[in-house]
Enzyme design. Structure first.
Site, PDB file in Angstrom:
ATOM      1  N   HIS A 193       0.971  -1.245   0.065  1.00  0.00           N
ATOM      2  CA  HIS A 193       0.083   0.137   0.039  1.00  0.00           C
ATOM      3  C   HIS A 193       0.806   1.345   0.186  1.00  0.00           C
ATOM      4  O   HIS A 193       2.216   1.052  -0.291  1.00  0.00           O
ATOM      5  CB  HIS A 193      -1.006  -0.055   1.242  1.00  0.00           C
ATOM      6  CG  HIS A 193      -0.322  -0.187   2.606  1.00  0.00           C
ATOM      7  ND1 HIS A 193       0.497   0.746   2.987  1.00  0.00           N
ATOM      8  CD2 HIS A 193      -0.277  -1.430   3.431  1.00  0.00           C
ATOM      9  CE1 HIS A 193       1.215   0.321   4.122  1.00  0.00           C
ATOM     10  NE2 HIS A 193       0.532  -0.963   4.229  1.00  0.00           N
ATOM     11  N   GLY A 233       1.943   3.277   2.439  1.00  0.00           N
ATOM     12  CA  GLY A 233       2.847   3.224   3.448  1.00  0.00           C
ATOM     13  C   GLY A 233       4.145   2.552   2.954  1.00  0.00           C
ATOM     14  O   GLY A 233       5.201   3.000   2.896  1.00  0.00           O
ATOM     15  N   HIS A 234       4.111   1.498   2.133  1.00  0.00           N
ATOM     16  CA  HIS A 234       5.241   0.509   1.638  1.00  0.00           C
ATOM     17  C   HIS A 234       5.894   1.463   0.379  1.00  0.00           C
ATOM     18  O   HIS A 234       7.207   1.586   0.334  1.00  0.00           O
ATOM     19  CB  HIS A 234       4.808  -0.831   0.953  1.00  0.00           C
ATOM     20  CG  HIS A 234       4.099  -1.661   2.152  1.00  0.00           C
ATOM     21  ND1 HIS A 234       3.110  -2.287   2.044  1.00  0.00           N
ATOM     22  CD2 HIS A 234       4.683  -2.405   3.164  1.00  0.00           C
ATOM     23  CE1 HIS A 234       2.741  -2.834   3.043  1.00  0.00           C
ATOM     24  NE2 HIS A 234       3.741  -3.053   3.931  1.00  0.00           N
ATOM     25  N   GLN A 266       6.843 -14.828  13.020  1.00  0.00           N
ATOM     26  CA  GLN A 266       6.410 -13.562  13.665  1.00  0.00           C
ATOM     27  C   GLN A 266       5.238 -13.686  14.104  1.00  0.00           C
ATOM     28  O   GLN A 266       4.526 -12.687  14.638  1.00  0.00           O
ATOM     29  CB  GLN A 266       7.052 -12.253  13.235  1.00  0.00           C
ATOM     30  CG  GLN A 266       6.376 -11.970  12.071  1.00  0.00           C
ATOM     31  CD  GLN A 266       6.997 -10.696  11.156  1.00  0.00           C
ATOM     32  OE1 GLN A 266       8.089 -10.883  10.696  1.00  0.00           O
ATOM     33  NE2 GLN A 266       6.191  -9.653  11.045  1.00  0.00           N
TER      34      GLN A 266
HETATM   35  P1  AMP Z   1       4.623  -4.884   6.703  1.00  0.00           P
HETATM   36  O1  AMP Z   1       4.349  -5.335   5.388  1.00  0.00           O
HETATM   37  O2  AMP Z   1       3.481  -4.650   7.348  1.00  0.00           O
HETATM   38  O3  AMP Z   1       5.548  -5.946   7.473  1.00  0.00           O
HETATM   39  O4  AMP Z   1       5.353  -3.562   6.514  1.00  0.00           O
HETATM   40  C1  AMP Z   1       6.723  -3.430   5.837  1.00  0.00           C
HETATM   41  C2  AMP Z   1       7.325  -1.941   6.323  1.00  0.00           C
HETATM   42  O5  AMP Z   1       6.392  -0.977   5.890  1.00  0.00           O
HETATM   43  C3  AMP Z   1       7.551  -2.034   7.749  1.00  0.00           C
HETATM   44  O6  AMP Z   1       8.778  -1.390   7.948  1.00  0.00           O
HETATM   45  C4  AMP Z   1       6.372  -1.191   8.178  1.00  0.00           C
HETATM   46  O7  AMP Z   1       6.659  -0.502   9.580  1.00  0.00           O
HETATM   47  C5  AMP Z   1       6.326  -0.251   7.027  1.00  0.00           C
HETATM   48  N1  AMP Z   1       4.868   0.320   6.863  1.00  0.00           N
HETATM   49  C6  AMP Z   1       3.742  -0.367   7.012  1.00  0.00           C
HETATM   50  N2  AMP Z   1       2.609   0.337   7.054  1.00  0.00           N
HETATM   51  C7  AMP Z   1       3.181   1.611   6.978  1.00  0.00           C
HETATM   52  C8  AMP Z   1       2.513   2.870   6.983  1.00  0.00           C
HETATM   53  N3  AMP Z   1       1.163   3.315   7.035  1.00  0.00           N
HETATM   54  N4  AMP Z   1       3.390   4.090   6.934  1.00  0.00           N
HETATM   55  C9  AMP Z   1       4.903   3.825   6.747  1.00  0.00           C
HETATM   56  N5  AMP Z   1       5.491   2.602   6.766  1.00  0.00           N
HETATM   57  C10 AMP Z   1       4.481   1.625   6.680  1.00  0.00           C
END
Ligand code: AMP
Length: 302
Positions: free
Chosen positions: A34, A36-37, A61
């Site tokens: 999304h 964020g990524h 995890q």
């Molecule tokens: P995940 O796929 O949820 O393990 O996230 C992968 C990376 O993306 C991790 O470093 C998260 O902190 C970061 N991340 C996930 N959601 C967001 C967001 N809304 N804003 C910024 N970084 C994010």
């Protein structure tokens, strides 16, 4: 953009860049990408010559089998999104590539992993995170690895890990990217039904309630946490925790005396969400001005 699945393939794909000494950036993710990524990938694109995105739903995890099983998986969309954001390589290994038969090693950060998420999800959660992050860093050997502030405790734990093990990588932390109503973007948001989605904004609203109070000069941790709890309660949300902690040590704070991390975890239905914000004390003389600024921020995000 190429997708590679084996560590040997990843290393071969990165070998020319390493020979030419160009900067390699790694964005570790669990996929269902999304904004964020994508913000992390774009930041990596700005700072590095070659960007690798890993997509691996790390079973180690997950503390709940059902959470692992229904975790969204959309690899072909992920490949297109990562490429559009500037990634050259997608590393999407199968579980057996990361944890082959006989795998028997764990990397563990002690102490700071017992708090917040560790206290709620159990010690295995962060052991799974630190083990897989160490492995991904060893596999890709990036110059810079990118993490999101949304997972605040994870960033503290990963920085500790990198420092303690002298891993030759720089850790960059990027701000949380939010939906228009403030909800932090998360792959798990896709699992919320419409009613749950409307209640999910309570996490951000709770953070903002505490921020507003801090901006008006409140320094008591109890009062700040209480403001957040009341907001959550008004949405019918009973959190796993709301905590004001030191942003480096994650120790609980009694007073807001310097930079502090306000962290929330809550289940909306059976979807577990986390969010956080950094609070700072407002000098009494400027408290009303800052309070107005705090409200302006809330309005922009609403
Ligand atoms: P995940 O796929 O949820 O393990 O996230 C992968 C990376 O993306 C991790 O470093 C998260 O902190 C970061 N991340 C996930 N959601 C967001 C967001 N809304 N804003 C910024 N970084 C994010």
């Amino acid at each position: 953009m190429r997708t590679v699945r084996a560590v040997a393939e990843l290393r071969a794909a990165l070998a020319p860049a390493r020979r030419e000494r160009v900067a390699i950036g790694l964005v570790p993710t669990m996929g269902a990408l999304h904004e964020g990524h994508l913000a992390l990938i774009r930041r990596a694109r700005e700072q590095c010559d070659l960007v690798v995105v890993s997509v691996f739903v790390n079973p180690a995890q997950f503390n709940e089998r059902s959470d692992l099983e229904r975790y969204p998986r959309r690899e072909s969309d992920d490949a297109a999104l990562a490429a559009a954001a500037g990634a050259e390589l997608l590393f999407a290994p199968p579980v057996e590539e990361v944890y082959p038969a006989g795998f028997a090693t764990a990397v563990e950060v002690i102490g700071i992993t017992d708090r917040l998420e560790g206290a709620t999800r159990g010690s295995g959660h962060f052991r799974g995170v630190t083990t897989v992050v160490t492995k991904l860093l060893c596999m890709a050997m990036p110059d810079i690895a990118y993490f999101g502030q949304k997972d605040a405790q994870q960033t503290v734990v990963v920085r500790r890990l990198v420092q303690d093990l002298n891993l030759p990588v720089r850790i960059e932390v990027c701000p949380t990217v939010r939906e228009a109503d403030g909800l932090a973007m998360s792959s798990r948001n896709a699992l919320l039904d419409p009613d749950q989605r409307s209640r999910a904004r309570s996490l951000f609203d709770a953070l903002e309630a505490a921020r507003g109070l801090a901006a008006r000069g409140e320094r008591s941790s109890e009062a700040l946490v209480d403001a957040a709890l009341q907001t959550l309660g008004s949405f019918g949300v009973d959190p796993d925790y709301v905590a004001l902690v030191d942003p480096e040590t994650l120790e609980p704070l009694e007073q807001l005396a310097g930079r502090a991390l306000l962290a929330i975890a809550a289940r909306i239905g059976d979807v577990r969400l986390i969010d956080n914000t950094i609070l700072e004390p407002t000098p009494a003389s400027t408290s009303s001005q800052k309070a107005l600024q705090g409200e302006a921020i809330a309005t922009c995000n609403a």
